[in-house]
Design an enzyme around this catalytic site. Sequence first.
Site, short mmCIF file in Angstrom:
data_model
loop_
_atom_site.label_atom_id
_atom_site.label_comp_id
_atom_site.label_asym_id
_atom_site.label_seq_id
_atom_site.Cartn_x
_atom_site.Cartn_y
_atom_site.Cartn_z
N ARG A 287 0.82 -1.14 -0.04
CA ARG A 287 0.09 -0.13 0.20
C ARG A 287 0.84 1.26 -0.10
NH1 ARG A 287 -3.28 -2.96 3.45
NH2 ARG A 287 -5.16 -3.81 2.31
N ARG B 247 -3.30 22.00 -15.07
CA ARG B 247 -2.18 21.13 -15.25
C ARG B 247 -2.39 20.55 -16.72
NH1 ARG B 247 0.27 16.39 -11.28
NH2 ARG B 247 1.89 15.62 -12.98
N HIS C 68 0.92 16.83 -26.35
CA HIS C 68 1.01 15.53 -26.06
C HIS C 68 -0.29 14.87 -26.83
CE1 HIS C 68 4.18 16.77 -23.63
NE2 HIS C 68 4.50 15.52 -23.04
N LYS D 9 7.24 23.75 -14.27
CA LYS D 9 6.44 22.49 -14.11
C LYS D 9 5.62 22.50 -12.42
CE LYS D 9 5.31 18.06 -13.94
NZ LYS D 9 5.24 16.71 -15.17
N LYS E 45 2.86 11.95 -11.19
CA LYS E 45 2.15 11.05 -12.05
C LYS E 45 3.02 9.79 -12.09
CE LYS E 45 -0.36 13.94 -14.96
NZ LYS E 45 -0.73 14.41 -16.46
N GLU F 219 10.42 19.03 -23.80
CA GLU F 219 9.67 19.38 -22.70
C GLU F 219 10.17 20.88 -22.07
OE1 GLU F 219 7.07 17.81 -21.95
OE2 GLU F 219 7.34 15.62 -22.84
N GLU G 256 -4.52 17.44 -11.78
CA GLU G 256 -5.17 17.52 -13.09
C GLU G 256 -6.67 17.88 -13.28
OE1 GLU G 256 -2.91 15.80 -16.16
OE2 GLU G 256 -4.39 16.03 -17.71
#
Length: 358
Positions: free
Chosen positions: A119, A242, A249, A228, A141, A183, A238
């Site tokens: 977990r 975001r 992309h 960022k 992410k 990026e 998001e």
Amino acid sequence: MTCTIHLPDYPVLLGPLSETLPAWLQQKKYSRIFVIADANALAHWNNTALLPGTEMYVVPCPPASEHAGGAERLKNLDTCALIWNAMQQARLDRQALVVNLGGGVVGDMGGFCAATFKRGVDFIQIPTTLLAMTDAAIGGKLGIDFNGIKNALGVFRNPQAVFADPVFLETLPARELRSGFAEVIKHALIGDYELWEKIQKTTPEALSPGSMTADAWTEILEPSIAVKAQIVTLDPHEHGIRALLNFGHTVGHAVESYFLETDEPLTHGEAVAIGMVCEGLLSTETETILRIFGRRPMPESIFPKLWERMQHDKKNTSGAVRIAVPGTEPFSLQILELSREEAFRRLKLYDSFDSFEF
Ligand code: GLY
């Protein structure tokens, strides 16, 4: 030169690992340290003594110079099973720390394995590619690809810290460096016009290994990471701004996943550069992007396949393809809906630009 960019929950420590990592670890009390490392990063880096773990799983990523996008093929459940197995064999408990040393694939997948093992155990990111330093390692992410869909399975969970050492950039082939630079360009276009000025002066030659000093990289990395960091702080999950980080992309992922199945895969950044041109369609930006990246021929026969892939994008609702593009102010988001015809028109326009092919 070292500097720290503070996010609310964790720092990004920019500078030599030999200065940043031992000092950070000294303040912590982890039961064990388990390293998930990219084979390339290990092979090219002569300071492995700094890695605090004896237990390690090495992800057999092919050298980026041999196979663009090759590591992406390992970002799947099968590799996760091998990593979880190694964690279990090493008897990791929940007080352990997982160290992800590598590019975006290792960071996303290693973080996902850490976030789901028992977990969730703490992890840190040590990104070794430009792409991972400026983007993938920051913002929590984590995930893997599934059934051919990029990042189809994943979670949001923040690392305890990110350590970005520009020394790793010296070990990267030019193509990999250029890939990450997409990026950096994206961050400049969405939030830092001063950085964009600097980028406009960047020559493709500057993006070859060893041609920029660690300090020169730090001057690019710091503002890029700051963009960022600012966005993920405003909108960690998001729900709004975001989405701006997805500029380039929607088309980029479609192009990347299509070419991944051919004999001539593109790097993520090469695909995002194509995506930024198709989605943004702004003349000076296009010129700079094509000067740095060149142009990949895009025959009309593949447009339907690209369109099909664009529709898998997580941002789409009810079949429409929505793209996130920068507005007229820094940090402003514009959502556009692309029809099939408009997407095809933009791809065709991209293919018509006068630039050297790659
Ligand atoms: N790389 C896009 C994001 O972190 O949201």
